[in-house]
Design a protein around this motif. Structure first.
Motif, PDB file in Angstrom:
ATOM      1  N   ASP A  94      24.911 -14.491 -73.339  1.00 30.71           N
ATOM      2  CA  ASP A  94      24.528 -14.350 -74.745  1.00 30.71           C
ATOM      3  C   ASP A  94      25.781 -14.084 -75.572  1.00 30.71           C
ATOM      4  OD1 ASP A  94      22.326 -13.813 -76.844  1.00 30.71           O
ATOM      5  OD2 ASP A  94      23.612 -12.027 -76.972  1.00 30.71           O
ATOM      6  N   LYS A  95      26.005 -14.909 -76.576  1.00 30.31           N
ATOM      7  CA  LYS A  95      27.263 -14.856 -77.337  1.00 30.31           C
ATOM      8  C   LYS A  95      27.400 -13.559 -78.121  1.00 30.31           C
ATOM      9  CE  LYS A  95      28.123 -19.024 -75.846  1.00 30.31           C
ATOM     10  NZ  LYS A  95      26.889 -19.220 -75.032  1.00 30.31           N
ATOM     11  N   GLU A  96      26.269 -13.052 -78.636  1.00 34.03           N
ATOM     12  CA  GLU A  96      26.351 -11.805 -79.410  1.00 34.03           C
ATOM     13  C   GLU A  96      26.681 -10.608 -78.523  1.00 34.03           C
ATOM     14  OE1 GLU A  96      23.685 -10.756 -82.542  1.00 34.03           O
ATOM     15  OE2 GLU A  96      22.981 -12.818 -82.764  1.00 34.03           O
ATOM     16  N   ARG A 120      30.306 -10.712 -77.930  1.00 32.36           N
ATOM     17  CA  ARG A 120      31.054 -10.338 -79.133  1.00 32.36           C
ATOM     18  C   ARG A 120      31.124  -8.821 -79.281  1.00 32.36           C
ATOM     19  NH1 ARG A 120      28.574 -11.188 -85.148  1.00 32.36           N
ATOM     20  NH2 ARG A 120      30.084  -9.920 -86.299  1.00 32.36           N
ATOM     21  N   TRP A 121      29.964  -8.139 -79.097  1.00 31.60           N
ATOM     22  CA  TRP A 121      29.970  -6.681 -79.276  1.00 31.60           C
ATOM     23  C   TRP A 121      30.708  -5.988 -78.141  1.00 31.60           C
ATOM     24  CZ3 TRP A 121      29.485  -6.413 -83.982  1.00 31.60           C
ATOM     25  CH2 TRP A 121      28.481  -7.065 -84.702  1.00 31.60           C
ATOM     26  N   GLU A 165      25.898  -1.740 -81.518  1.00 31.44           N
ATOM     27  CA  GLU A 165      25.456  -3.123 -81.727  1.00 31.44           C
ATOM     28  C   GLU A 165      25.106  -3.792 -80.391  1.00 31.44           C
ATOM     29  OE1 GLU A 165      24.831  -4.384 -84.499  1.00 31.44           O
ATOM     30  OE2 GLU A 165      26.005  -3.326 -86.018  1.00 31.44           O
ATOM     31  N   ARG A 216      21.432  -5.266 -79.552  1.00 34.35           N
ATOM     32  CA  ARG A 216      21.229  -6.661 -79.131  1.00 34.35           C
ATOM     33  C   ARG A 216      20.514  -6.717 -77.789  1.00 34.35           C
ATOM     34  NH1 ARG A 216      20.096 -11.717 -80.639  1.00 34.35           N
ATOM     35  NH2 ARG A 216      20.856 -13.228 -79.109  1.00 34.35           N
ATOM     36  N   ASN A 267      25.506 -10.523 -69.072  1.00 32.23           N
ATOM     37  CA  ASN A 267      24.565 -10.166 -70.128  1.00 32.23           C
ATOM     38  C   ASN A 267      24.223  -8.682 -70.123  1.00 32.23           C
ATOM     39  OD1 ASN A 267      23.709 -12.765 -71.546  1.00 32.23           O
ATOM     40  ND2 ASN A 267      23.524 -13.353 -69.399  1.00 32.23           N
TER      41      ASN A 267
END
Length: 541
Positions: A296-298, A301-302, A310, A314, A448
């Motif tokens: 998962d890209k988000e 990122r976090w 964050e 997510r 993930n």
């Protein structure tokens, strides 16, 4: 080719595999071997390698996992139609059991799912009689002659199709021994084993001798497995005279180099085949997964920005998405604030899907614990004719009906696998030590923020730092009786789960998040398949 090739990877490679898991709509896979092959093609695309996949277009896939009225497993078969595949217009003939069989080919273009090009072969066409057509109906057909016929289609049909398409191949890569007939087609063409060895490499995945496929050599000759060459010629050329012809032994004898899929697996493989005369060198290239597809890209990122709040927000969102699937399938409402453990992979005895319920009263206490609540999900496909594995699955289904926080999900394919990996907190892996060649499912879970909780076998032994980036179940002495190994591994697992993992999740969230983030970072660093396919070019091809 379909895209510009990187100069570092300009050697033309044909990657042969019985199954490819590239995307959910293309149901051409059974389990981990297909997941690996799909990641291989995706990463070859990412790195602009000159590689093409060769597989079989299974008319009915593996099988569709459905439910009987009581919730137990129902094996169903539905014909698949794929309008995104392109007919190459090329057909070749292969000799199977003395009969000419037409093999047609379809192309999955790279732009469809972001993978290296994939050619899929089929005998399910009007030019063939009914028996020949059924050869490509079911992945891993249980009938021995049908299985041999499938391997002839993949190996010999694959080489002939590549030639008919005018594709010059430098290296033929056999992902497992199913495509071994390709080497005999090349031997028929070059009439020299050394010339074949220059062009063939082999990946072995099976660390248990009995799990390596073998057939009577007379039957193989009769079926056409040796591309029209006599068994006497094959035996003399390979210096291999066993009546039961093992595909792995054959592959080790016709390849310039082979690889195991983890460091532990390399040691086991070398010991397993120590007495094979004339075998090639066996190296280790540890399996990996394509994180462009799985992660998962988000979340990434976090993790990279070190934003814990964050990241956890997510993660809870992804848990909610998974729990919608749980509610839809089994009518249970799961809570995103509760630790969720998942066991999901191929159902087979050595992976011990039942280990959590080894002591049923302790399992009930775990599931009913109010101080440290837990939610448990099982998923996975048994082989459709493996009644022992199906019974394991069904026992868990019936057990799950007792609890509102335990679920067994159906339809374990790419889509559900991704939901489970992104929505779980803890990914449990319980093989008997030495039986898991690599065990890649936990890699994409760890990416993930699902902490890998595993026996120290396969890839986990190279990755795991207990309570730093994962949780490790340190294996019992493999020389002990099987039932004692299971008992000791169970006690190790439960003690860690009850006394360390659950209290940490609820009472030390900072440490939990740090372990999850370290796991994400470490898995992305080494267990992304871009590293793996780079190593294949550098070390194997």
């Amino acid at each position: 080719m379909f895209y510009n090739i990187d100069e570092r990877y300009k050697k033309a490679v044909a990657y042969f595999s019985m199954e490819f898991a590239i995307h959910q709509p293309l149901k051409n896979y059974a389990g981990g071997l297909g997941f690996l092959a799909g990641s291989h093609l995706r990463s070859s695309f990412d790195l602009h390698q000159k590689l093409i996949g060769i597989g079989i277009l299974w008319s009915y896939g593996y099988y569709d996992q459905e439910r009987h009225e009581d919730g137990t497993l129902k094996v169903a078969y539905h014909r698949k139609n794929y309008y995104f595949l392109k007919d190459t217009g090329v057909s070749v003939k292969v000799k199977i059991n003395g009969n000419d069989v037409v093999v047609k080919s379809f192309l999955l273009k790279p732009k469809v799912f972001g993978s290296a090009p994939l050619i899929l072969l089929t005998t399910d066409c009007e030019e063939n009689d009914y028996l020949a057509r059924t050869t490509c109906y079911h992945l891993y057909d249980a009938n021995e002659k049908a299985r041999i016929a499938q391997e002839i289609v993949l190996g010999i049909g694959g080489v002939k199709t590549l030639n008919a398409l005018g594709l010059k191949i430098d290296t033929y890569h056999m992902n497992e021994g199913h495509s071994l007939p390709l080497a005999f087609e090349l031997l028929r063409e070059y009439k020299n084993l050394d010339e074949v060895k220059k062009r063939v490499v082999f990946t072995t995945h099976t660390p248990i001798k009995a799990g390596n496929e073998s057939h009577n050599i007379d039957l193989l000759e009769e079926m056409g497995f040796f591309a029209g060459l006599s068994k006497d010629y094959i035996q003399k050329t390979l210096d291999y005279y066993d009546n039961d012809f093992c595909l792995t032994v054959g592959a080790l004898k016709v390849s310039k180099k082979a690889n195991a899929v983890s460091k532990i697996h390399k040691k086991i493989t070398e010991k397993l085949w120590a007495n094979v005369k004339g075998k090639c060198e066996i190296i280790s290239i540890t399996n990996a997964q394509n994180m462009r597809y799985w992660a998962d890209k988000e979340l990434l990122r976090w993790m990279q920005e070190n934003e814990d709040y964050e990241l956890m927000a997510r993660k809870k969102h992804l848990k909610k998405i998974l729990f919608e699937e749980v509610a839809d399938q089994v009518g249970k409402i799961f809570d995103e604030n509760i630790l969720t453990l998942v066991w999901a992979r191929r159902f087979i005895e050595y992976k011990r899907p039942w280990l959590l319920k080894y002591d049923i009263e302790r399992f009930r206490n775990l599931v009913n614990n109010k101080k440290y609540p837990i939610q448990i999900i099982w998923a996975g496909k048994p082989y459709p004719l493996d009644m022992r594995a199906i019974n394991m699955f069904n026992e868990l289904v019936l057990l799950s009906k007792e609890f509102k926080n335990v679920a067994v999900l159906y339809g374990y394919e790419l889509k559900l696998s991704k939901l489970l990996k992104q929505g779980s907190d803890l990914w449990l892996n319980t093989p008997r030590w030495g039986n898991e060649a690599s065990g890649t499912s936990g890699m994409s879970a760890a990416a993930n923020a699902s902490i890998h909780f595993s026996v120290d076998d396969g890839w986990h032994a190279e990755f795991g730092k207990d309570e730093i980036n994962s949780f490790t179940i340190f294996h019992a002495d493999p020389n002990l009786p099987k039932n004692e190994i299971d008992r000791l591994d169970y006690l190790q697992m439960m003690d860690k789960l009850e006394n360390i993992i659950l209290p940490m999740y609820y009472e030390n969230q900072k440490k939990w998040i740090n372990i999850a983030k370290r796991g994400m970072n470490d898995v992305m660093d080494y267990f992304d398949s871009n590293r793996m396919v780079k190593e294949y070019y550098e070390k194997l091809y």
